[in-house]
Design a protein around this motif. Structure first.
Motif, short mmCIF file in Angstrom:
data_model
loop_
_atom_site.label_atom_id
_atom_site.label_comp_id
_atom_site.label_asym_id
_atom_site.label_seq_id
_atom_site.Cartn_x
_atom_site.Cartn_y
_atom_site.Cartn_z
N LEU A 294 -33.06 -9.75 31.38
CA LEU A 294 -32.32 -8.67 32.31
C LEU A 294 -32.03 -7.48 31.42
N LEU A 295 -31.33 -7.72 30.34
CA LEU A 295 -30.90 -6.71 29.18
C LEU A 295 -32.22 -6.10 28.97
N ASN A 296 -33.36 -6.70 28.46
CA ASN A 296 -34.53 -5.87 28.17
C ASN A 296 -35.22 -5.15 29.00
N MET A 297 -35.14 -5.57 30.43
CA MET A 297 -35.81 -4.90 31.51
C MET A 297 -35.20 -3.56 31.89
N LYS A 298 -33.88 -3.47 31.30
CA LYS A 298 -33.24 -2.02 31.69
C LYS A 298 -34.28 -0.85 31.10
N ARG A 299 -34.81 -1.41 30.20
CA ARG A 299 -35.64 -0.24 29.59
C ARG A 299 -37.06 -0.73 29.76
N GLY A 300 -37.61 -1.50 30.49
CA GLY A 300 -38.81 -1.88 30.77
C GLY A 300 -39.61 -2.82 29.62
N GLN A 301 -38.81 -3.79 29.18
CA GLN A 301 -39.44 -4.40 27.98
C GLN A 301 -39.03 -5.80 28.34
N THR A 302 -39.64 -6.84 27.64
CA THR A 302 -39.40 -8.24 27.74
C THR A 302 -38.84 -8.62 26.47
N PRO A 303 -37.88 -9.80 26.26
CA PRO A 303 -37.61 -10.17 25.05
C PRO A 303 -38.74 -10.70 23.96
N PHE A 304 -39.71 -11.35 24.64
CA PHE A 304 -40.76 -11.77 23.98
C PHE A 304 -42.01 -11.18 24.39
N THR A 305 -43.12 -11.26 23.64
CA THR A 305 -44.68 -10.68 23.83
C THR A 305 -44.80 -11.20 25.45
N LEU B 159 -41.45 -0.62 34.42
CA LEU B 159 -40.67 -0.16 35.20
C LEU B 159 -41.44 0.20 36.83
N GLU B 160 -42.56 0.75 36.69
CA GLU B 160 -43.27 0.81 37.85
C GLU B 160 -43.69 -0.21 38.66
N ASN B 161 -44.03 -1.31 37.72
CA ASN B 161 -44.17 -2.85 38.27
C ASN B 161 -43.20 -3.12 39.09
N GLU B 162 -41.88 -3.11 38.41
CA GLU B 162 -40.56 -3.66 39.05
C GLU B 162 -40.28 -2.90 40.24
N LYS B 163 -40.79 -1.55 40.36
CA LYS B 163 -40.46 -0.87 41.59
C LYS B 163 -41.23 -1.28 42.73
N PHE B 164 -42.54 -1.32 42.42
CA PHE B 164 -43.58 -1.91 43.24
C PHE B 164 -43.16 -3.46 43.97
N ILE B 165 -43.04 -4.11 42.87
CA ILE B 165 -42.74 -5.76 43.28
C ILE B 165 -41.63 -5.76 44.29
#
Ligand SMILES: *Cc1c(COP(=O)(O)O)cnc(C)c1O
Length: 389
Positions: free
Chosen positions: A259-270, A70-76
């Motif tokens: 998009l769904l996964n990123m709401k909680r800072g995750q990705t669907p796959f590894t 989520l921090e990565n998202e914010k900075f990007i």
């Protein structure tokens, strides 16, 4: 019985032989740590990135990893100057995968896209549209042709729905005029998709100001990380009007899941977990340094190098250039020999150029952990080499 045992023994010997052959091979492909990378991706890595790479990769379905993403998202978003409601997707793929995923998730056969096609990366967008059955037209530029307003005239008031552009066409080094492109898209109500892979963190970039609907970034270019992680920033508009409305025929490249996964800072796959850590480390460094200063560093190296080669029998194309690379051209077909000489004799890696252009052109990058002295050394070698030809 004896026969069987002998055979077994012989096999063991063979296996042993194969193993040591492997071993010998491994010795030969060790990474040359002395090599200086004047390349645009992978670029010369910063020591702090190497330190992060040197750690054990942790498990990632944890609140701690989510928080970092989520921090990565914010900075990007901050460094791309994106709107607050923009969404970020982290993909484990090279930049081309992110280009393909973006096109697949935003467009289909009911669209019609215009592709600025001024080199191999523009052609890649055309190829992607062709593969996925998306109607497209290529605005073709000749090798030394500058993109101008006149090029757009024949595409005005047509039925296009989007424009795809590699803002810095890395093959030729041309940095297209974003205001020109933005104005055309505004007049014609087009979604604007920008492959910013070799301009993000190299030149100024403003996603909101230029009404960009998707920005495509890859880890190994301006970010100077290992290759393998790509980032797509989507405007809220394109998410609502295109991505969510679309049924994309792909398991892995389905943005709705991301998009769904990123709401909680995750990705669907590894994800490329290790590179996500490199990314966090790099973005924090840039945050502390300030994005303006980071860009200034690239510009300083760029201007320094271009100043130094001014009186050599070399020229640069006359169209606008990115600060990321200097696409230098020679008067004779010496680029291939020059590349080999620099790499094998001087441990300097410059970017070769594919195709016809490659006989007379190499590209020198200005991103990564390079000092002005490195450009002194490179210029001295260029000078020496050119004096012999
Ligand atoms: C490097 C680059 C890419 C992506 O290359 P990959 O090898 O797929 O990571 C795409 N577009 C541009 C403009 C680039 O410079």
């Amino acid at each position: 019985m004896i026969g069987w045992k002998r055979k077994r023994l012989l096999l063991d010997h063979k296996e042993e032989g194969r193993r040591s052959a492997c071993h010998r091979k491994e010795m030969k492909i060790e990474i040359d740590q002395e090599m200086k990378l004047f390349t645009v991706g992978p670029a010369q890595m910063y020591p702090h990135t190497v330190a992060v790479r040197n750690q054990v990769v942790p498990y990632f379905r944890t609140p701690e990893f989510s928080e970092m993403m989520l921090e990565n998202e914010k900075f990007i978003k901050k460094f791309a100057d994106a709107k607050e409601d923009a969404k970020v997707i982290f993909l484990t793929s090279p930049g081309s995968g992110a280009m393909e995923a973006t096109v697949m998730n935003c467009f289909d056969k009911r669209d019609r896209v215009l592709v600025i096609s001024g080199g191999t990366f523009g052609e890649r967008f055309e190829q992607i549209c062709a593969i996925h059955g998306i109607p497209y037209e290529g605005l073709k530029l000749k090798p030394d042709e500058k993109l101008t307003g006149a090029h757009f005239q024949k595409y005005e008031n047509r039925d296009f729905t989007a424009l795809l552009v590699n803002l810095h066409e890395t093959y030729t080094g041309q940095l297209y005029d974003i205001e020109l492109i933005r104005d055309f898209c505004e007049r014609n109500h087009l979604y604007l998709i920008v492959d910013a892979i070799s301009t993000f963190l190299c030149d100024e970039y403003h996603m909101e100001k230029y009404h960009i609907d998707a920005t495509i970034i890859s880890s190994q270019k301006g970010l100077c990380l290992a290759p393998g992680l790509s980032v797509v920033i989507l405007s809220d508009k394109i998410v609502r009007q295109k991505v969510l409305e679309h049924s994309v025929q792909s398991l892995y490249f389905n943005f709705k899941e991301y998009l769904l996964n990123m709401k909680r800072g995750q990705t669907p796959f590894t994800p490329a977990v290790g590179i996500c850590f490199e990314l966090y480390d790099m973005l924090r460094h840039i945050e502390i340094q300030g994005i303006e200063r980071r860009l200034e560093e690239v510009k300083t190296r760029c201007n320094y190098f271009r100043g130094k080669i001014g009186n050599l029998p070399i020229h640069l194309p006359s169209y606008p250039l990115s600060n990321a690379i200097s696409p230098i051209r020679f008067e004779k077909d010496i680029a291939v020999d020059m590349f080999r000489y620099l790499k094998d004799k001087k441990k300097m890696m410059v970017n070769p150029v594919g195709g016809e252009l490659g006989k007379r052109s190499i590209r020198v990058s200005h991103i990564g952990d390079l000092k002005l002295e490195d450009y002194d050394a490179l210029t001295d070698e260029l000078k020496l080499f050119l004096s012999k030809y």
